[in-house]
Design an enzyme around this catalytic site. Structure first.
Site, PDB file in Angstrom:
ATOM      1  N   HIS A  44       0.825  -1.205   0.000  1.00 22.13           N
ATOM      2  CA  HIS A  44       0.000   0.000   0.000  1.00 22.13           C
ATOM      3  C   HIS A  44       0.863   1.262   0.000  1.00 22.13           C
ATOM      4  O   HIS A  44       0.977   1.946   1.010  1.00 22.13           O
ATOM      5  CB  HIS A  44      -0.958  -0.024   1.196  1.00 22.13           C
ATOM      6  CG  HIS A  44      -2.101  -0.961   0.997  1.00 22.13           C
ATOM      7  ND1 HIS A  44      -2.848  -1.475   2.042  1.00 22.13           N
ATOM      8  CD2 HIS A  44      -2.651  -1.479  -0.135  1.00 22.13           C
ATOM      9  CE1 HIS A  44      -3.789  -2.264   1.559  1.00 22.13           C
ATOM     10  NE2 HIS A  44      -3.680  -2.284   0.239  1.00 22.13           N
ATOM     11  N   GLU A  82      -5.566  -7.938   4.064  1.00 20.36           N
ATOM     12  CA  GLU A  82      -4.986  -8.998   4.900  1.00 20.36           C
ATOM     13  C   GLU A  82      -6.071  -9.743   5.662  1.00 20.36           C
ATOM     14  O   GLU A  82      -6.032 -10.971   5.780  1.00 20.36           O
ATOM     15  CB  GLU A  82      -3.954  -8.419   5.875  1.00 20.36           C
ATOM     16  CG  GLU A  82      -3.249  -9.508   6.664  1.00 20.36           C
ATOM     17  CD  GLU A  82      -2.318  -8.986   7.739  1.00 20.36           C
ATOM     18  OE1 GLU A  82      -2.178  -9.678   8.774  1.00 20.36           O
ATOM     19  OE2 GLU A  82      -1.735  -7.901   7.554  1.00 20.36           O
TER      20      GLU A  82
END
Length: 314
Positions: free
Chosen positions: A47, A132
């Site tokens: 990210h 995640e």
């Protein structure tokens, strides 16, 4: 020419790339070298906008779902991990795929599977919708994992058998927030099975501790990282709790000098997916405006490295 005002800059160490991020980026780079462009990547590899843009320029194509990638080109799964259904779909399409899931995320997947196989009800401490969390929950049948985000969630959770519960966690959480949630779960379920080794990864923990060390002495904390980076957002939160005014910025362009009016000491750090070049950019920009005294606050040494997949090793 008027003299520049003095500014003490406390540079957090460790900061920036962790071993899992480093490995994931290398996997994309080496895949492009080995197989040529384009190489498809399911979800942002990490990210960080700057990392993603650089890899795009090398020939990576980022997609959100596997069905957006053609059968005949390699595809890389991001560092955050994927549900089991994703590699299964890639196999059924006979795709060449490379899994860049961080080994410390894979460890959580293995733990969750072990608890499930032992018949335990599993709690995942994490943030809803984070890739995640989606990947970890997707290791097991739907409904097998209960997501808990807050102490209130922990207090409201009603397991089928209070004596047969286990918890795992997302790797990029606030260490302090998670400790409070775990404490609430342990108070309610004394027999709850815990990870053998804490799931919050070494890099997340080290970066938060480094921020605590500098934020207590700094009036302002600048965190380099993208807004969708969980660990970067947590660093800003940790800084605020320690008493600093904390700002999360993508790069030096996001630095607002009005934040530093009347400020003598500023802390600087970077999330685990933010490259060091971004830190240097901020330091250079500060040096244009201030007479900077730079102090590196070293709170831990990191020597962790992870091997590349066999297909790319060597």
């Amino acid at each position: 020419m008027p003299s520049r005002p003095p500014l003490t800059v406390l540079l957090a160490s460790p900061r920036g790339f962790c071993a899992g991020v480093d490995r994931a980026i290398q996997i994309v780079e080496r895949a492009i070298e080995k197989y040529g462009a384009p190489v498809y990547v399911r979800h942002e590899i990490v990210h960080n906008r700057h990392v993603v843009e650089r890899l795009k320029a090398l020939g990576a194509v980022f997609v959100e779902e596997l069905d957006q990638a053609p059968d005949d080109r390699p595809v890389v799964f991001s560092a955050h991990g994927v549900p089991k259904s994703v590699p299964a779909a890639a196999k059924s399409r006979r795709m060449l795929y490379l899994d860049a899931t961080c080994p410390l995320v894979s460890k959580v997947h293995v733990e969750a599977q072990r608890h499930f196989d032992a018949g335990r009800e599993i709690v995942l401490i994490g943030h809803a919708g984070h890739p995640e969390v989606v990947g970890t929950m997707g290791q097991l049948p739907e409904g097998a994992v209960a997501l808990i985000e807050t102490v209130a969630d922990a207090m409201a959770f009603q397991p089928r058998d209070p004596a047969n519960v286990a918890f795992v966690t997302q790797t990029t959480l606030s260490v302090d927030d998670t400790a409070e949630i775990v404490e609430a779960l342990r108070a309610r379920f004394p027999a709850i099975a815990a990870p053998h080794k804490e799931d919050i990864c070494y890099a997340t923990t080290n970066r938060q501790e480094a921020v605590k060390a500098i934020a207590a002495k700094a009036q302002v904390l600048v965190v380099l990282g993208s807004a969708n980076s969980s660990n970067s957002v947590r660093l800003a939160e940790v800084g605020r709790r320690a008493g600093a005014r904390a700002y999360l910025i993508d790069d030096a362009e996001g630095l607002d000098f009005t934040w530093l009016e009347g400020v003598e000491t500023v802390g600087v750090t970077a999330g685990a997916s933010a490259p060091e070049v971004l830190v240097q950019g901020v330091l250079d920009r500060l040096a244009e405006r201030f007479e900077v005294t730079l102090t590196e606050a070293d709170t831990a040494r990191e020597t962790v490295t992870f091997k590349l997949p066999r297909a790319l090793a060597g």
